[in-house]
Design an enzyme around this catalytic site. Structure first.
Site, short mmCIF file in Angstrom:
data_model
loop_
_atom_site.label_atom_id
_atom_site.label_comp_id
_atom_site.label_asym_id
_atom_site.label_seq_id
_atom_site.Cartn_x
_atom_site.Cartn_y
_atom_site.Cartn_z
CB CYS A 1 -14.37 -5.12 6.78
SG CYS A 1 -13.92 -6.41 8.00
CG ASP B 1 -1.38 2.81 6.40
OD1 ASP B 1 -2.10 3.54 5.88
OD2 ASP B 1 -0.47 3.50 7.11
CG ASP C 1 -1.68 1.20 1.27
OD1 ASP C 1 -2.45 1.37 0.34
OD2 ASP C 1 -1.65 1.91 2.38
CD GLU D 1 -2.29 1.46 -3.28
OE1 GLU D 1 -3.16 2.44 -2.94
OE2 GLU D 1 -1.08 1.49 -3.01
ZN LIG Z 1 -15.84 -6.76 8.99
#
Ligand SMILES: [Zn+2]
Length: 238
Positions: free
Chosen positions: A172, A199, A32, A120
């Protein structure tokens, strides 16, 4: 370049004939990218950005002022101007080489110790239009790091995958629910009970995006990988 003339020679060789292939490591890594850290990875490690430009900024500004003082509008420029101008250009060249060297070493280390690296797919050019961030983004050297990761990836037969960065820090990792949070919120807390450093979780999501539908089913995707396919068969160990 600012410090002299360079001559470039090119030889066409098949890299696979001359590069020893690395053993499979069984490790995969998500990265990240950021500004506070150059990146946080999916194991929870972070790397500080080297900030070569920031460190050299004072000196570069001084050289630039010295150059401006010697500039004469509408006249032939003096040798002193040319000297000052060259010193300034050399200063910038040094910074860009430091950045390049840092990215190259780091990328090689990442490729040597992982079978797959996910990051990314950032449109750095668009981000740099934000003037406040432009200096820091350029100085972090994201583009250089990606370039060298992809270069060594091909050279050593490792997988490198750029994924869409959308929602990687909000979604999540455990249940997929979107938890909106501002940049200042450093920890992801979900009602499913999952708590993780922001992160690190983003890096985990990036890795997940890169590997979903791939793990255990490389054969389905191999055609899409073209030349790489022959290198990658049997290497999906993570
Ligand atoms: Zn969750």
């Amino acid at each position: 370049r600012a410090d002299g003339y360079y001559c470039q020679l090119m030889l066409k060789l098949d890299a696979r004939d001359i590069t020893p292939q690395l053993e499979s490591t069984g490790h995969c890594l998500g990265l990240d990218l950021g500004l506070k850290y150059l990146y946080a990875d999916s194991n929870g490690n972070t790397v500080e950005p080297p900030k070569y430009y920031r460190k050299a900024e004072k000196r570069l500004n001084k050289l630039n002022r010295r150059k401006s003082k010697k500039f004469k509008r509408g006249q032939k420029q003096s040798n002193n101007y040319k000297k000052a101008s060259q010193k300034y250009a050399k200063g910038h060249l040094k910074v860009s080489r430091q950045r390049e060297e840092f990215a190259k070493k780091l990328a090689l280390r990442l490729i040597q110790s992982n079978d797959l690296i996910a990051y990314e797919d950032l449109k750095v050019k668009n981000l740099v239009r934000n003037r406040k961030l432009a200096k820091s983004i350029n100085d972090a050297g994201w583009s250089q790091l990606r370039k060298w990761i992809e270069y060594f990836g091909i050279k050593y037969g490792r997988l490198t995958i750029a994924v869409n960065p959308a929602y990687t820090s909000q979604e999540c990792f455990n249940c997929g629910r979107l938890i909106q949070k501002s940049l200042s919120v450093r920890t992801h807390v979900c009602s499913c009970g999952y708590v993780e450093d922001r992160d690190k979780m983003a890096a985990l999501n990036i890795l997940k995006k890169a590997t979903i539908g791939h793990i255990g089913s490389w054969s389905l995707d191999l055609n899409a990988w073209g030349d790489l396919s022959s290198i990658l068969v049997g290497r999906n160990t993570c």
